[in-house]
Structure formats: structure tokens, C-alpha cells
Design an enzyme around this catalytic site. Structure first.
Site, PDB file in Angstrom:
ATOM      1  N   ALA A 116     -41.730  84.861  35.412  1.00  0.00           N
ATOM      2  CA  ALA A 116     -42.965  84.585  34.677  1.00  0.00           C
ATOM      3  C   ALA A 116     -44.180  85.287  35.260  1.00  0.00           C
ATOM      4  CB  ALA A 116     -43.193  83.074  34.657  1.00  0.00           C
ATOM      5  N   ASN A 182     -40.821  78.531  40.967  1.00  0.00           N
ATOM      6  CA  ASN A 182     -40.060  79.754  41.246  1.00  0.00           C
ATOM      7  C   ASN A 182     -41.012  80.928  41.443  1.00  0.00           C
ATOM      8  OD1 ASN A 182     -37.104  79.008  40.813  1.00  0.00           O
ATOM      9  ND2 ASN A 182     -38.095  78.146  39.005  1.00  0.00           N
ATOM     10  N   HIS A 212     -50.775  81.766  35.535  1.00  0.00           N
ATOM     11  CA  HIS A 212     -50.365  82.157  36.891  1.00  0.00           C
ATOM     12  C   HIS A 212     -51.399  83.127  37.453  1.00  0.00           C
ATOM     13  CE1 HIS A 212     -46.545  80.247  36.203  1.00  0.00           C
ATOM     14  NE2 HIS A 212     -46.345  80.975  35.124  1.00  0.00           N
TER      15      HIS A 212
HETATM   16  N1  LIG Z   1     -38.349  83.039  38.223  1.00  0.00           N
HETATM   17  C1  LIG Z   1     -39.157  82.523  37.283  1.00  0.00           C
HETATM   18  O1  LIG Z   1     -40.295  82.963  37.088  1.00  0.00           O
HETATM   19  C2  LIG Z   1     -38.667  81.399  36.453  1.00  0.00           C
HETATM   20  C3  LIG Z   1     -37.494  80.745  36.760  1.00  0.00           C
HETATM   21  N2  LIG Z   1     -37.056  79.705  35.992  1.00  0.00           N
HETATM   22  C4  LIG Z   1     -35.812  79.046  36.396  1.00  0.00           C
HETATM   23  O2  LIG Z   1     -34.737  79.613  35.664  1.00  0.00           O
HETATM   24  C5  LIG Z   1     -33.729  78.612  35.500  1.00  0.00           C
HETATM   25  C6  LIG Z   1     -33.347  78.490  34.004  1.00  0.00           C
HETATM   26  O3  LIG Z   1     -34.477  78.111  33.266  1.00  0.00           O
HETATM   27  P1  LIG Z   1     -34.316  77.559  31.758  1.00  0.00           P
HETATM   28  O4  LIG Z   1     -33.383  78.412  30.989  1.00  0.00           O
HETATM   29  O5  LIG Z   1     -35.686  77.338  31.249  1.00  0.00           O
HETATM   30  O6  LIG Z   1     -33.624  76.149  32.034  1.00  0.00           O
HETATM   31  P2  LIG Z   1     -32.859  75.198  31.001  1.00  0.00           P
HETATM   32  O7  LIG Z   1     -32.937  73.840  31.571  1.00  0.00           O
HETATM   33  O8  LIG Z   1     -33.311  75.437  29.610  1.00  0.00           O
HETATM   34  O9  LIG Z   1     -31.324  75.710  31.082  1.00  0.00           O
HETATM   35  C7  LIG Z   1     -30.537  75.623  32.241  1.00  0.00           C
HETATM   36  C8  LIG Z   1     -29.083  75.855  31.869  1.00  0.00           C
HETATM   37  O10 LIG Z   1     -28.266  75.971  33.031  1.00  0.00           O
HETATM   38  C9  LIG Z   1     -27.201  75.022  33.004  1.00  0.00           C
HETATM   39  N3  LIG Z   1     -26.952  74.571  34.373  1.00  0.00           N
HETATM   40  C10 LIG Z   1     -27.721  73.756  35.132  1.00  0.00           C
HETATM   41  N4  LIG Z   1     -27.190  73.625  36.372  1.00  0.00           N
HETATM   42  C11 LIG Z   1     -26.086  74.390  36.396  1.00  0.00           C
HETATM   43  C12 LIG Z   1     -25.115  74.670  37.384  1.00  0.00           C
HETATM   44  N5  LIG Z   1     -25.174  74.125  38.598  1.00  0.00           N
HETATM   45  N6  LIG Z   1     -24.097  75.513  37.067  1.00  0.00           N
HETATM   46  C13 LIG Z   1     -24.022  76.071  35.842  1.00  0.00           C
HETATM   47  N7  LIG Z   1     -24.924  75.842  34.858  1.00  0.00           N
HETATM   48  C14 LIG Z   1     -25.935  74.996  35.125  1.00  0.00           C
HETATM   49  C15 LIG Z   1     -27.749  73.906  32.110  1.00  0.00           C
HETATM   50  O11 LIG Z   1     -26.917  72.922  31.686  1.00  0.00           O
HETATM   51  P3  LIG Z   1     -25.469  72.970  30.937  1.00  0.00           P
HETATM   52  O12 LIG Z   1     -24.519  73.483  31.921  1.00  0.00           O
HETATM   53  O13 LIG Z   1     -25.228  71.588  30.576  1.00  0.00           O
HETATM   54  O14 LIG Z   1     -25.630  73.863  29.754  1.00  0.00           O
HETATM   55  C16 LIG Z   1     -28.456  74.757  31.042  1.00  0.00           C
HETATM   56  O15 LIG Z   1     -27.536  75.359  30.144  1.00  0.00           O
HETATM   57  C17 LIG Z   1     -34.303  77.309  36.083  1.00  0.00           C
HETATM   58  O16 LIG Z   1     -33.868  77.148  37.422  1.00  0.00           O
HETATM   59  C18 LIG Z   1     -35.793  77.558  36.090  1.00  0.00           C
HETATM   60  O17 LIG Z   1     -36.454  76.799  37.066  1.00  0.00           O
HETATM   61  C19 LIG Z   1     -37.723  79.335  34.866  1.00  0.00           C
HETATM   62  C20 LIG Z   1     -38.892  79.950  34.517  1.00  0.00           C
HETATM   63  C21 LIG Z   1     -39.487  81.012  35.299  1.00  0.00           C
HETATM   64  O1  LIG Z   2     -42.095  79.881  33.646  1.00  0.00           O
HETATM   65  C1  LIG Z   2     -43.127  79.699  34.315  1.00  0.00           C
HETATM   66  O2  LIG Z   2     -44.272  79.737  33.818  1.00  0.00           O
HETATM   67  C2  LIG Z   2     -43.037  79.538  35.798  1.00  0.00           C
HETATM   68  C3  LIG Z   2     -42.105  78.566  36.277  1.00  0.00           C
HETATM   69  O3  LIG Z   2     -41.614  77.725  35.573  1.00  0.00           O
HETATM   70  C4  LIG Z   2     -41.773  78.610  37.687  1.00  0.00           C
HETATM   71  O4  LIG Z   2     -42.529  79.187  38.484  1.00  0.00           O
HETATM   72  O5  LIG Z   2     -40.745  78.046  38.044  1.00  0.00           O
END
Ligand SMILES: NC(=O)C1=CN([C@@H]2O[C@H](COP(=O)(O)OP(=O)(O)OC[C@H]3O[C@@H](n4cnc5c(N)ncnc54)[C@H](OP(=O)(O)O)[C@@H]3O)[C@@H](O)[C@H]2O)C=CC1
Ligand SMILES: O=C([O-])CC(=O)C(=O)O
Length: 259
Positions: A116, A182, A212
Site C-alpha cells: 500500500a 505491514n 500513509h
Molecule cells: N504489505 C502491504 O502493504 C499490505 C499487506 N496486507 C496483508 O496482506 C495479507 C492479505 O490481505 P487481504 O487479502 O486483504 O486479506 P483477506 O483477509 O481478505 O484474505 C486472506 C486470505 O488468506 C487466507 N488465509 C489466512 N491465513 C492463512 C494461512 N495461514 N494459510 C493459508 N491461507 C490463509 C484466508 O482465509 P481462507 O483460507 O479461509 O480463505 C483468506 O483467503 C494480510 O496479511 C494483510 O495484512 C494487506 C494490505 C497491505
Molecule cells: O492496505 C493498507 O492501507 C495498509 C495496511 O493494511 C497495512 O499496512 O497493513
């Protein structure tokens, strides 16, 4: 043909899947790893409980912190390059050590998604010359903080003014807010490190997007970067930009130029 395994099937994974659809001639999504394996397929892609042993060119983690240890570490150890979205997982020293060790053992790399945030290239270059100060402020609407440690500050829905819910290091921010900091960890790992990067997190009823803001200074001069990100329609915690950063990183692997 590049063979790709997804970890996660949520907001980011769904958008990445849809955006990569036009590139079927260059890449194939061969498996999706989920914690919920009650469905056998997701968008016609076979669902697995762990990364299958079949040959794979790239694993993309879009799931959550636990998935980094559960699935990314073994894939790296097997020599498969991995993209990581849940960068905050690396704030735990043992997880970062496991990722580094596995990448070294497998002779491959873990690439942290810009997610992000932007300006990481400038921050990383500035770190070479020496950074004095990096401060990140993350500001999101109250709904984005629901189900997190921010609820200890009272009813988020009732907030009428911006409320600071965290001040401290990037490491502590990522450990306390795994779904919302993150970006803090990514900035820290590009620049001044997890302990010296300062973070302020704010629940703000006056904004309708995820804001951000990075302020940095050092031998290079000063940097001030701010993005106002619209949230994913499927997850208010997640900016839409995060999925597009993954798409961009995948396409970089199959295109002639990298920017
Ligand atoms: N780097 C960045 O800037 C950002 C990072 N993120 C991170 O990216 C990740 C994904 O975000 P987002 O798509 O919005 O999240 P969601 O909650 O929409 O989706 C997460 C998915 O991963 C599956 N999941 C959860 N834990 C596990 C596991 N241990 N093993 C396998 N599958 C799993 C979930 O459940 P199921 O298996 O039931 O389908 C679901 O399908 C999060 O950790 C979030 O914090 C988000 C935004 C910005
Ligand atoms: O998606 C965003 O705006 C940022 C976020 O969630 C994160 O930092 O984990």
C-alpha cells in the site's frame, strides 16, 4: 510459461487473480493454498492445504502472518522464490531469521511487496548514504481498525475526532497491528530498521481512505511522501493499491524491462 502458487484467497488474491487473467499465455495459477480447504477449487484452481510439491516458479503470499512461517519458509527452502504481502510477520525476529535462513538454504529470494506504500526505492537508496530519521503515520477510518487492538481505546464507531491508537517503533506497531501495520514494517525494512523507524497510527473518522505518510531525512536531504489510498471493496483494512503492487511485481518477471 511461469507457474504460480497463491497463498490466500481473500481481497488481494482475488484482485490479483482477476488482473492476471489477460496474461494466461505467459503464466498459470496452478494452485491456491488456503486455511479453509472445504472447497476443492477456487476460480477453477485446485485448493491445497500446503504448497504442492509440483514444480512451481513463484509463490505469492497474500494470506496473513501465520502463512509466512507455515508456507513461505518451506517454499523458500525448496528453492522457490516467494513474494510476501504480510511483511509485518518479519517484525518477529524468529520469523525473519527463518525466512532469511530458508532463502539462503534454497538459494533463492523472498521479495517484499511494496503493497500500500510507495517511495521505497528512494528510501532504500537514501539508507545507503545514511538516514537520520524516518517517521511513518498511518491514518485509517475507524472501520479499518475494527477487530484490532485499537478497540481497547473505546468504541471506534463512536469516534468524532482523530485518535492516536499507537505510537512507538515499527517493530511494535507490526507486532500489535498485524493486519494494519505491514506498511510500517515495509518502510522500516527499506530504511532505518524496525526499531529506529517511528510510527504513529490514527483512527480518524474524518477520512474516507487509508492515508500513509512518510517523512524521512538524512545525508540525501528530506523526503515527504503521502498517499491517499482507496480501500479494497472486499476488505476495509486493505488498500486497493496493495493488490496492484503484486500484479506489477508478477508482470515485472515476464516483461523485458523493470522500472
Ligand atoms: N504489505 C502491504 O502493504 C499490505 C499487506 N496486507 C496483508 O496482506 C495479507 C492479505 O490481505 P487481504 O487479502 O486483504 O486479506 P483477506 O483477509 O481478505 O484474505 C486472506 C486470505 O488468506 C487466507 N488465509 C489466512 N491465513 C492463512 C494461512 N495461514 N494459510 C493459508 N491461507 C490463509 C484466508 O482465509 P481462507 O483460507 O479461509 O480463505 C483468506 O483467503 C494480510 O496479511 C494483510 O495484512 C494487506 C494490505 C497491505
Ligand atoms: O492496505 C493498507 O492501507 C495498509 C495496511 O493494511 C497495512 O499496512 O497493513
Amino acid at each position: 510459461m511461469m507457474h504460480v502458487t497463491f497463498i490466500g484467497a481473500g481481497a488481494i488474491a482475488t484482485e490479483v487473480f482477476n488482473r492476471l487473467a489477460p496474461y494466461h499465455n505467459a503464466l498459470e495459477i496452478m494452485a491456491v493454498v488456503r486455511s479453509d480447504t472445504s472447497s476443492r477449487t477456487w476460480h477453477d484452481v485446485p485448493v491445497h492445504a500446503s504448497v504442492p510439491d509440483d514444480y512451481c516458479d513463484l509463490v505469492i503470499e497474500m494470506a496473513g502472518e501465520a502463512a509466512v512461517t507455515q508456507h513461505v519458509v518451506p517454499a523458500l527452502r525448496n528453492g522457490v522464490p516467494c513474494f510476501i504481502c504480510s511483511v509485518g510477520a518479519l517484525a518477529a525476529p524468529e520469523v525473519q531469521a527463518a525466512v532469511r535462513g530458508a532463502a539462503q538454504q534454497g538459494g533463492t529470494t523472498a521479495q517484499l511487496m511494496s503493497g500500500a506504500i510507495g517511495s521505497l526505492d528512494a528510501l532504500a537508496a537514501a539508507a545507503v548514504g545514511g538516514l537520520d530519521r524516518v517517521h511513518y503515520t498511518g491514518r485509517k477510518p475507524p472501520a479499518a481498525w475494527q477487530g484490532t487492538a485499537a478497540e481497547a481505546h473505546g468504541s471506534l464507531q463512536a469516534l468524532t475526532y482523530p485518535t492516536v491508537i499507537f505510537e512507538g517503533s515499527a517493530r511494535d506497531a507490526a507486532l500489535k497491528y498485524p493486519q494494519n501495520a505491514n506498511v510500517a514494517a515495509t518502510i522500516a525494512l527499506s530504511g532505518l530498521g524496525l526499531d529506529k523507524t517511528r510510527v504513529t497510527l490514527i483512527a480518524d473518522p474524518c477520512v474516507d481512505c487509508n492515508v500513509h505518510h512518510i517523512e524521512a531525512s538524512g545525508a540525501f536531504g528530506r523526503l515527504d511522501f503521502c498517499s491517499h489510498n482507496l480501500a479494497s471493496p472486499d476488505n476495509p483494512k486493505t488498500s486497493a493499491l496493495a493488490a496492484w503492487s503484486v500484479v506489477r511485481a508478477v508482470l515485472d518477471r515476464v516483461s523485458a524491462f523493470r522500472s
